[in-house]
Design a protein around this motif. Structure first.
Motif, PDB file in Angstrom:
ATOM      1  N   LYS A  89       9.313   9.530 -16.492  1.00  0.00           N
ATOM      2  CA  LYS A  89      10.689   9.261 -16.925  1.00  0.00           C
ATOM      3  C   LYS A  89      10.642   8.096 -17.895  1.00  0.00           C
ATOM      4  O   LYS A  89       9.855   7.167 -17.722  1.00  0.00           O
ATOM      5  CB  LYS A  89      11.603   8.894 -15.745  1.00  0.00           C
ATOM      6  CG  LYS A  89      11.789   9.995 -14.730  1.00  0.00           C
ATOM      7  CD  LYS A  89      12.604  11.105 -15.302  1.00  0.00           C
ATOM      8  CE  LYS A  89      12.801  12.211 -14.289  1.00  0.00           C
ATOM      9  NZ  LYS A  89      13.494  13.343 -14.855  1.00  0.00           N
ATOM     10  N   PHE A  92      16.260   5.778 -20.362  1.00  0.00           N
ATOM     11  CA  PHE A  92      17.444   5.799 -19.497  1.00  0.00           C
ATOM     12  C   PHE A  92      17.159   6.681 -18.293  1.00  0.00           C
ATOM     13  O   PHE A  92      16.920   7.879 -18.442  1.00  0.00           O
ATOM     14  CB  PHE A  92      18.671   6.271 -20.274  1.00  0.00           C
ATOM     15  CG  PHE A  92      19.011   5.347 -21.410  1.00  0.00           C
ATOM     16  CD1 PHE A  92      19.558   4.101 -21.164  1.00  0.00           C
ATOM     17  CD2 PHE A  92      18.726   5.702 -22.715  1.00  0.00           C
ATOM     18  CE1 PHE A  92      19.848   3.224 -22.210  1.00  0.00           C
ATOM     19  CE2 PHE A  92      19.008   4.837 -23.760  1.00  0.00           C
ATOM     20  CZ  PHE A  92      19.569   3.595 -23.511  1.00  0.00           C
ATOM     21  N   ILE A  93      17.215   6.090 -17.117  1.00  0.00           N
ATOM     22  CA  ILE A  93      16.792   6.754 -15.892  1.00  0.00           C
ATOM     23  C   ILE A  93      18.017   7.183 -15.090  1.00  0.00           C
ATOM     24  O   ILE A  93      18.890   6.374 -14.807  1.00  0.00           O
ATOM     25  CB  ILE A  93      15.926   5.806 -15.028  1.00  0.00           C
ATOM     26  CG1 ILE A  93      14.851   5.105 -15.864  1.00  0.00           C
ATOM     27  CG2 ILE A  93      15.350   6.533 -13.834  1.00  0.00           C
ATOM     28  CD1 ILE A  93      13.887   5.993 -16.589  1.00  0.00           C
ATOM     29  N   HIS A  94      18.059   8.449 -14.703  1.00  0.00           N
ATOM     30  CA  HIS A  94      19.094   8.962 -13.804  1.00  0.00           C
ATOM     31  C   HIS A  94      18.516   8.877 -12.393  1.00  0.00           C
ATOM     32  O   HIS A  94      17.673   9.700 -12.014  1.00  0.00           O
ATOM     33  CB  HIS A  94      19.466  10.401 -14.166  1.00  0.00           C
ATOM     34  CG  HIS A  94      20.002  10.522 -15.557  1.00  0.00           C
ATOM     35  ND1 HIS A  94      21.306  10.212 -15.875  1.00  0.00           N
ATOM     36  CD2 HIS A  94      19.415  10.885 -16.716  1.00  0.00           C
ATOM     37  CE1 HIS A  94      21.495  10.378 -17.163  1.00  0.00           C
ATOM     38  NE2 HIS A  94      20.357  10.786 -17.704  1.00  0.00           N
ATOM     39  N   PHE A  95      18.969   7.894 -11.639  1.00  0.00           N
ATOM     40  CA  PHE A  95      18.329   7.585 -10.369  1.00  0.00           C
ATOM     41  C   PHE A  95      18.508   8.654  -9.302  1.00  0.00           C
ATOM     42  O   PHE A  95      17.613   8.843  -8.485  1.00  0.00           O
ATOM     43  CB  PHE A  95      18.762   6.198  -9.869  1.00  0.00           C
ATOM     44  CG  PHE A  95      17.950   5.120 -10.505  1.00  0.00           C
ATOM     45  CD1 PHE A  95      16.756   4.720  -9.955  1.00  0.00           C
ATOM     46  CD2 PHE A  95      18.361   4.532 -11.691  1.00  0.00           C
ATOM     47  CE1 PHE A  95      15.970   3.745 -10.558  1.00  0.00           C
ATOM     48  CE2 PHE A  95      17.596   3.563 -12.307  1.00  0.00           C
ATOM     49  CZ  PHE A  95      16.394   3.168 -11.736  1.00  0.00           C
ATOM     50  N   GLU A  96      19.616   9.338  -9.278  1.00  0.00           N
ATOM     51  CA  GLU A  96      19.788  10.409  -8.286  1.00  0.00           C
ATOM     52  C   GLU A  96      18.773  11.521  -8.532  1.00  0.00           C
ATOM     53  O   GLU A  96      18.137  12.008  -7.603  1.00  0.00           O
ATOM     54  CB  GLU A  96      21.215  10.952  -8.318  1.00  0.00           C
ATOM     55  CG  GLU A  96      22.239   9.987  -7.769  1.00  0.00           C
ATOM     56  CD  GLU A  96      23.662  10.515  -7.890  1.00  0.00           C
ATOM     57  OE1 GLU A  96      23.846  11.730  -8.054  1.00  0.00           O
ATOM     58  OE2 GLU A  96      24.585   9.688  -7.815  1.00  0.00           O
ATOM     59  N   GLU A  97      18.633  11.897  -9.790  1.00  0.00           N
ATOM     60  CA  GLU A  97      17.670  12.937 -10.164  1.00  0.00           C
ATOM     61  C   GLU A  97      16.238  12.466  -9.875  1.00  0.00           C
ATOM     62  O   GLU A  97      15.421  13.214  -9.346  1.00  0.00           O
ATOM     63  CB  GLU A  97      17.825  13.253 -11.650  1.00  0.00           C
ATOM     64  CG  GLU A  97      16.861  14.270 -12.187  1.00  0.00           C
ATOM     65  CD  GLU A  97      17.052  14.457 -13.692  1.00  0.00           C
ATOM     66  OE1 GLU A  97      16.087  14.215 -14.428  1.00  0.00           O
ATOM     67  OE2 GLU A  97      18.175  14.828 -14.100  1.00  0.00           O
TER      68      GLU A  97
END
Length: 110
Positions: A89, A92-97
């Motif tokens: 990753k 910009f990190i999508h933490f839920e994903e």
């Protein structure tokens, strides 16, 4: 918060990945504000995965990490199982994903 090892050379990085069955590298830069915001969340997330070891690399200290791991931006999150990259990753990190993906991979390797 997850314990984190500072990795200050390419040899240290390679040894860390090879010596830990599950390793997670956090690659950042000192002057990156996104990096500073993401790191505490990564450490908090990885608290839920006790077998994953976390290593941190500052690209200013280890500039050759960019070429060795094909890194073009920071922050970069790299998850390795038995020395093989299984998840990447960047920026910009999508933490839920991210949490769902780690959970799936982690569960398969228990």
């Amino acid at each position: 918060m997850k314990e984190m090892k500072e990795l200050t050379s390419l040899n240290m990085i390679e040894d860390f990945v090879q010596e830990n069955p599950m390793s997670f590298l956090y690659v950042s830069r000192q002057e990156c504000s996104v990096c500073h915001a993401v790191l505490p969340r990564v450490r908090e997330l990885l608290d839920h995965f006790p077998d994953i070891r976390l290593g941190h690399i500052d690209t200013n200290a280890v500039p050759e990490v960019a070429a060795a791991y094909s890194i073009f931006t920071v922050p970069v999150l790299l998850y390795f199982i038995e020395g093989q990259e299984v998840l990447r990753k960047a920026r910009f990190i999508h933490f839920e994903e991210l949490a769902e993906q780690i959970e799936k991979i982690y569960g398969l390797n228990q």
